[in-house]
Design a protein around this motif. Structure first.
Motif, PDB file in Angstrom:
ATOM      1  N   PRO A  22      -3.758  10.044  -6.644  1.00  0.00           N
ATOM      2  CA  PRO A  22      -2.472  10.567  -7.021  1.00  0.00           C
ATOM      3  C   PRO A  22      -2.405  10.857  -8.751  1.00  0.00           C
ATOM      4  O   PRO A  22      -1.429  11.734  -9.142  1.00  0.00           O
ATOM      5  N   HIS A  23      -3.181  10.527  -9.209  1.00  0.00           N
ATOM      6  CA  HIS A  23      -3.146  10.728 -10.825  1.00  0.00           C
ATOM      7  C   HIS A  23      -3.780  11.863 -11.443  1.00  0.00           C
ATOM      8  O   HIS A  23      -3.230  12.751 -12.053  1.00  0.00           O
ATOM      9  N   PHE A  24      -5.083  11.985 -11.262  1.00  0.00           N
ATOM     10  CA  PHE A  24      -6.012  12.930 -12.111  1.00  0.00           C
ATOM     11  C   PHE A  24      -6.234  14.009 -11.261  1.00  0.00           C
ATOM     12  O   PHE A  24      -5.850  15.319 -11.914  1.00  0.00           O
ATOM     13  N   LYS A  25      -6.479  14.275  -9.980  1.00  0.00           N
ATOM     14  CA  LYS A  25      -6.716  15.353  -9.194  1.00  0.00           C
ATOM     15  C   LYS A  25      -7.581  16.387  -9.633  1.00  0.00           C
ATOM     16  O   LYS A  25      -7.189  17.711  -9.547  1.00  0.00           O
ATOM     17  N   GLN A  26      -8.663  15.955 -10.383  1.00  0.00           N
ATOM     18  CA  GLN A  26      -9.456  17.092 -11.163  1.00  0.00           C
ATOM     19  C   GLN A  26     -10.663  16.878 -10.161  1.00  0.00           C
ATOM     20  O   GLN A  26     -11.138  16.277  -9.466  1.00  0.00           O
ATOM     21  N   ALA A  27     -11.338  18.222 -10.145  1.00  0.00           N
ATOM     22  CA  ALA A  27     -12.752  18.600  -9.524  1.00  0.00           C
ATOM     23  C   ALA A  27     -13.763  17.426  -9.883  1.00  0.00           C
ATOM     24  O   ALA A  27     -14.403  16.752  -9.101  1.00  0.00           O
ATOM     25  N   ILE A  28     -13.560  17.008 -11.183  1.00  0.00           N
ATOM     26  CA  ILE A  28     -14.890  16.308 -11.814  1.00  0.00           C
ATOM     27  C   ILE A  28     -14.310  14.825 -11.458  1.00  0.00           C
ATOM     28  O   ILE A  28     -15.407  13.955 -11.246  1.00  0.00           O
ATOM     29  N   MET A  51     -15.686  10.212  -7.811  1.00  0.00           N
ATOM     30  CA  MET A  51     -15.089   9.290  -6.501  1.00  0.00           C
ATOM     31  C   MET A  51     -16.228   9.459  -5.350  1.00  0.00           C
ATOM     32  O   MET A  51     -16.592   8.477  -4.800  1.00  0.00           O
ATOM     33  N   GLY A  52     -16.770  10.620  -5.163  1.00  0.00           N
ATOM     34  CA  GLY A  52     -17.495  10.891  -4.332  1.00  0.00           C
ATOM     35  C   GLY A  52     -18.870  10.202  -4.286  1.00  0.00           C
ATOM     36  O   GLY A  52     -19.596   9.621  -3.605  1.00  0.00           O
ATOM     37  N   PRO A 106     -15.419  18.800  -3.907  1.00  0.00           N
ATOM     38  CA  PRO A 106     -16.355  18.278  -4.769  1.00  0.00           C
ATOM     39  C   PRO A 106     -16.669  16.794  -4.323  1.00  0.00           C
ATOM     40  O   PRO A 106     -17.823  16.277  -4.646  1.00  0.00           O
ATOM     41  N   ALA A 107     -15.684  15.964  -3.979  1.00  0.00           N
ATOM     42  CA  ALA A 107     -15.884  14.630  -3.599  1.00  0.00           C
ATOM     43  C   ALA A 107     -16.712  14.611  -2.316  1.00  0.00           C
ATOM     44  O   ALA A 107     -17.864  13.787  -2.330  1.00  0.00           O
ATOM     45  N   GLY A 108     -16.442  15.380  -1.395  1.00  0.00           N
ATOM     46  CA  GLY A 108     -17.260  15.370  -0.032  1.00  0.00           C
ATOM     47  C   GLY A 108     -18.729  15.609  -0.422  1.00  0.00           C
ATOM     48  O   GLY A 108     -19.689  15.060   0.144  1.00  0.00           O
TER      49      GLY A 108
END
Ligand code: NAP
Length: 309
Positions: A282-288, A293-294, A15-17
């Motif tokens: 390292p904290h949330f690691k969610q797709a959204i 961030m992407g 999702p980020a990329g």
């Protein structure tokens, strides 16, 4: 012939990329994105995604990633189904290698995500795919009406155990502590499944196999030190992930776990190099949050390019 210098090279198609690709493509930066080993990232090995906004009844992970890919391509993103193996990110023109192939870029967005962790038990590598797995949604189908165990106490472990309970005759959840990292809702869902039995606090100490693959697992009660053998058809690890930052380490700072450190949203210590998604989270690691961030990395890359002489 002059070698093409790309405005933006994105490494990783989670999702980020893919969000970075959508944004930079719509900014006419003609991004090129490298898919690596797992096109679509971790969501391609999950089933229902229930917390991606906009889908009242959830959406299948692979479908979400397929649609995101098509959306990125619609605006002119070029997708390369290759693995970046080496980088030199110093200076204004960055070089990346996909095997022998050299790629030049003004900016690089690192969105390589994270890979499933294993316990490091003897014989583990040989048993992968022969009774041992790190992905219930990928391999659960092979264990229909069979007895399986899941190791871990986070959301992944609860999700995988709950998923396997729909397919398998029996699911044992093995966790090393009697408290869980899992969110209360996911834990409750697993606890409500009749087919799931919890074994806590237990360490997974040994796998037992014959020539066909895994037959049992040995677990140690951490209160009594007693070792117990449980006969099984399948064992699933759900003990977290390791960030895929190895090849970038000379050009970015990483924390103790290998996550890339960013400042001012997605900037790494190297100008023109941005990191987005699980690789830097390292904290949330969610797709959204990865997608968010992407988007930030894309806009920051765009501003960086606009300010080049
Ligand atoms: P996690 O939250 O880091 O949990 C890892 C679990 O594995 C912990 O219970 C940990 O035990 C255990 N563990 C780690 N190393 C171990 C070892 N060597 N031996 C035995 N046990 C070990 O990882 P995760 O469950 O993959 O979740 C990662 C992130 O993704 C979380 O933020 C989670 O909320 C999110 N997630 C969300 C969903 C969803 O919302 N649908 C689904 C999956 C994941 P200790 O607790 O003792 O350290």
């Amino acid at each position: 012939m002059t070698e093409k210098i790309h405005n933006v090279v994105i490494v990783g198609t989670g999702p980020a990329g893919l969000t970075s690709a959508i944004y930079t493509a719509r900014a006419n930066l003609e991004p090129i994105i490298y898919a690596g080993m797992q096109h679509g990232g971790q969501l391609t090995i999950t089933t229902d995604v229930e917390n991606w906004p906009g889908f009242e009844n959830g959406i299948l992970g692979p479908k979400l990633m397929q649609d995101m890919t098509a959306q990125a391509e619609r605006f002119g993103t070029k997708i390369e189904y290759d693995l970046i193996t080496k980088v030199d990110l110093e200076g204004p023109i960055k070089t990346l290698w996909a095997g022998d192939k050299e790629i030049k870029a003004r900016t690089v967005i690192i969105s390589t995500g994270a890979t499933a962790r294993t316990l490091g038990l003897e014989g583990e590598a040989e048993l992968m795919g022969k009774g041992l797995s790190t992905c219930a949604t990928c391999d659960g189908f092979f264990y229909r009406n069979k007895k399986v165990a899941v190791v871990g106490g986070g959301d992944s472990a609860m999700e995988e155990a709950t998923y396997l309970a729909k397919l398998c005759s029996e699911v044992i959840l093995i966790h090393r502590r009697d408290v869980f990292r899992a969110s209360p809702i996911m834990l409750k869902r697993a606890q409500n499944e009749e087919k799931i039995t919890f074994k806590v606090p237990y360490d997974t100490v040994e796998t037992v196999a014959d020539s066909n693959g895994l037959t049992a697992v040995k677990i140690k009660n951490l209160e009594t030190n007693e070792v117990e053998t449980i006969e099984l058809d399948g064992l699933f690890y759900a003990i977290g992930h390791t960030p895929n930052s190895q090849i970038f380490k000379d050009f970015v700072d990483v924390d103790d776990h290998g996550y890339i450190k960013v400042s001012e949203f997605t900037k790494t210590k190297t100008p023109g190099v941005f990191a987005a998604g699980d690789i830097a989270d390292p904290h949330f690691k969610q797709a959204i949050t990865a997608a968010g961030m992407g988007c930030q990395a894309a806009i920051q890359a765009q501003h960086y390019i606009e300010n080049l002489d």
